[in-house]
Design a protein around this motif. Structure first.
Motif, short mmCIF file in Angstrom:
data_model
loop_
_atom_site.label_atom_id
_atom_site.label_comp_id
_atom_site.label_asym_id
_atom_site.label_seq_id
_atom_site.Cartn_x
_atom_site.Cartn_y
_atom_site.Cartn_z
N GLU A 356 38.38 62.62 24.21
CA GLU A 356 38.10 61.22 23.87
C GLU A 356 39.29 60.57 23.18
N SER A 357 39.97 61.34 22.34
CA SER A 357 41.13 60.81 21.63
C SER A 357 42.23 60.42 22.60
N LEU A 358 42.53 61.28 23.57
CA LEU A 358 43.58 60.99 24.53
C LEU A 358 43.17 59.84 25.46
N ALA A 359 41.89 59.77 25.79
CA ALA A 359 41.42 58.66 26.63
C ALA A 359 41.61 57.32 25.90
N LEU A 360 41.34 57.32 24.58
CA LEU A 360 41.53 56.10 23.79
C LEU A 360 43.02 55.74 23.68
N VAL A 361 43.86 56.76 23.54
CA VAL A 361 45.31 56.51 23.48
C VAL A 361 45.77 55.87 24.79
N LEU A 362 45.30 56.40 25.92
CA LEU A 362 45.68 55.84 27.21
C LEU A 362 45.23 54.39 27.34
N LYS A 363 43.97 54.12 26.94
CA LYS A 363 43.45 52.76 27.01
C LYS A 363 44.26 51.82 26.11
N THR A 364 44.56 52.27 24.90
CA THR A 364 45.33 51.44 23.97
C THR A 364 46.75 51.23 24.47
N TYR A 365 47.34 52.28 25.05
CA TYR A 365 48.70 52.16 25.58
C TYR A 365 48.75 51.10 26.68
N ILE A 366 47.78 51.15 27.58
CA ILE A 366 47.74 50.17 28.67
C ILE A 366 47.56 48.76 28.12
N ASP A 367 46.65 48.61 27.16
CA ASP A 367 46.38 47.29 26.58
C ASP A 367 47.59 46.73 25.84
N SER A 368 48.34 47.60 25.18
CA SER A 368 49.43 47.12 24.34
C SER A 368 50.76 47.02 25.07
N LYS A 369 50.95 47.83 26.09
CA LYS A 369 52.25 47.87 26.77
C LYS A 369 52.27 47.13 28.10
N ARG A 370 51.12 46.97 28.70
CA ARG A 370 51.06 46.31 30.00
C ARG A 370 50.85 44.82 29.84
N SER A 371 51.22 44.07 30.85
CA SER A 371 50.99 42.63 30.86
C SER A 371 50.46 42.21 32.22
N PRO A 373 47.19 40.15 34.51
CA PRO A 373 45.74 40.36 34.65
C PRO A 373 45.38 41.71 35.24
N GLU A 374 46.31 42.35 35.99
CA GLU A 374 45.99 43.62 36.64
C GLU A 374 45.83 44.75 35.63
N LYS A 375 46.32 44.57 34.40
CA LYS A 375 46.24 45.64 33.42
C LYS A 375 44.79 45.96 33.05
N HIS A 376 43.91 44.99 33.17
CA HIS A 376 42.51 45.21 32.81
C HIS A 376 41.81 46.13 33.82
N LEU A 377 42.36 46.26 35.01
CA LEU A 377 41.78 47.14 36.02
C LEU A 377 42.47 48.49 36.08
N LEU A 378 43.60 48.64 35.40
CA LEU A 378 44.37 49.87 35.52
C LEU A 378 43.63 51.07 34.95
N TYR A 379 43.05 50.93 33.78
CA TYR A 379 42.36 52.06 33.17
C TYR A 379 41.19 52.56 34.02
N PRO A 380 40.28 51.71 34.47
CA PRO A 380 39.21 52.22 35.33
C PRO A 380 39.72 52.79 36.65
N ARG A 381 40.83 52.27 37.16
CA ARG A 381 41.39 52.83 38.39
C ARG A 381 41.94 54.23 38.16
N VAL A 382 42.54 54.44 37.01
CA VAL A 382 43.03 55.77 36.66
C VAL A 382 41.86 56.75 36.56
N LEU A 383 40.79 56.33 35.92
CA LEU A 383 39.61 57.20 35.80
C LEU A 383 39.03 57.52 37.17
#
Length: 423
Positions: A356-371, A373-383
């Motif tokens: 869970e910790s690593l999943a949260l890090v990945l989600k936070t990394y995407i939210d903070s480093k990506r720009s 509208p497609e970034k909102h779909l990246l995390y569920p696509r990875v899953l």
């Protein structure tokens, strides 16, 4: 709720709304002056260029219950120095320059805006990687970079490319195979291939026959899986690296040896595919592994069937087209490694916490480093890709066991241990 309250507390202290309307700031370096009193203006308020003082005055005047009256002749000249002398004339001047009372928000609207501001600030704070999360990423990056280098893959058995490709063999077997007989049949070789006899084998777990043929009867049987020795060496090489990668992680080393083995066996195929995806060329559909390059036909000549190879190729195209960064790749590897639902896991709680910790890090990394509208779909696509990998793992294990039954001498002991069902 306590977590949210803790996060909100810094924003609630000393928090005031200086304005309760949408403002349009002026970006020009040239100074602007208030249209009401002539003081320095910093932006447009209520549809007019005004100073902060006249902005607040207009808001308060709109909310007054009693009307304003001029004590003189209603012809007062409003300046910066005397603007407090006559509220009625100042208010009339506000209206004259275009300030609109309908743009002043009600108390309810002010409260709603305050809530939105707090939520936005909280979201912005949560979207930033903490020092601990940065440290977790750095640990994964270091472990990955120290254990991912195909340039050292040198002492391998070469692939035999003198025998028919998998497509030729499939066509050949379709033409030669007699479903009523499972014994040796004398058949003609495909064009360009030396004559040989074919022997059909029917593993009970396989819906389609696996087979080998005699390349030269005087020299004994040679399997049709001509690329298997090479891919066995490649797989063994990658397994060693993945073990070193895992052992480099403090959270992994803290687990019992039994759970370490269970996690490694469960995640080995997935991490191998994630690493191979980093060297996959989506334009050419080729895995560029240092000095060696592989196409899907090479994989099929190692004995893998299209029911696995085709979905694997589709997976690699899908994941590669997401344009993941190295940090995201290593986080996904970590999430795959620390999967608490692997059969036989004992320290479930600790592994689940790390997952869970690593999943949260990945989600936070995407939210903070990506720009974008497609970034909102990246995390569920990875899953979704991880879920697809889990499905392919089952088919991979099944086919590896079949290949091992046909050609056991070409499978390394380490690979046999990984695909074995017992831990």
């Amino acid at each position: 709720m306590s977590f949210i309250n803790t996060q909100l507390q810094p924003f609630c202290q000393d928090f005031t709304i200086e304005d309760n309307e949408e403002e349009e700031q002026t970006d020009d370096e040239e100074p602007k002056f208030c249209g009401v009193c002539g003081d320095l203006a910093k932006g447009y308020h209520f549809n007019a260029l005004t100073c902060e003082g006249c902005k607040g005055f207009f808001r308060r005047a709109i909310k007054r219950s009693s009307p304003l009256q001029c004590p003189f002749l209603s012809k007062c000249i409003i300046t910066k120095n005397n603007r407090r002398s006559c509220q009625a004339c100042r208010f009339r001047k506000c209206q004259t320059i275009g300030m609109r009372k309908e743009m002043v928000m009600s108390e309810e609207e002010v409260q709603q805006r305050r809530i939105k501001i707090r939520k936005r600030r909280l979201r912005d704070t949560l979207m930033q990687l903490s020092a601990q999360q940065e440290k977790a990423i750095e640990e994964l990056l270091t472990a990955h970079r120290n254990t991912f280098d195909f340039s050292h893959f040198k002492d391998f058995r070469p692939m035999d490319i003198t025998i028919a490709s998998p497509i030729d063999l499939d066509q050949f077997m379709n033409e030669a195979y007699d479903p009523l007989h499972s014994h040796r049949m004398d058949i003609c070789a495909p064009a360009g291939i030396t004559s040989y006899d074919a022997c059909l084998l029917f593993p009970s777990s396989s819906p389609s026959p696996s087979f080998y043929f005699d390349k030269d009867q005087t020299k004994g049987k040679t399997t049709v899986f001509t690329a298997l020795p090479h891919f066995s060496d490649l797989g063994t090489y990658m397994i060693h690296d993945i073990i070193r990668f895992s052992k480099s992680l403090q959270a992994f080393r803290s687990l019992t040896i039994e759970d370490q083995i269970t996690l490694l066996k469960g995640a080995m195929f997935e991490i191998m595919q994630l690493r191979l995806n980093m060297v996959f060329n989506a334009k050419t559909s080729i895995w560029e592994c240092g000095p060696n390059s592989y196409y899907k036909d090479d994989v099929m000549r190692a004995g893998f069937q299209s029911v696995l190879v085709e979905p694997a190729c589709k997976f690699h195209h899908t994941l590669r087209n997401l344009g993941l960064q190295e940090e995201e790749y290593v986080l996904i590897q970590g999430i795959s490694l620390f999967s608490p639902d692997r059969s036989g896991v004992q320290q479930h709680h600790l592994i689940d916490q790390q997952h869970e910790s690593l999943a949260l890090v990945l989600k936070t990394y995407i939210d903070s480093k990506r720009s974008g509208p497609e970034k909102h779909l990246l995390y569920p696509r990875v899953l979704a890709c991880l879920t697809e990998l889990r499905t392919m793992t089952e088919e991979y294990s099944k086919q590896m066991l079949q290949i091992q039954d046909i050609q056991p001498d070409d499978i390394s002991p380490l690979i046999k241990e990984v695909i074995s069902k017992d831990t």
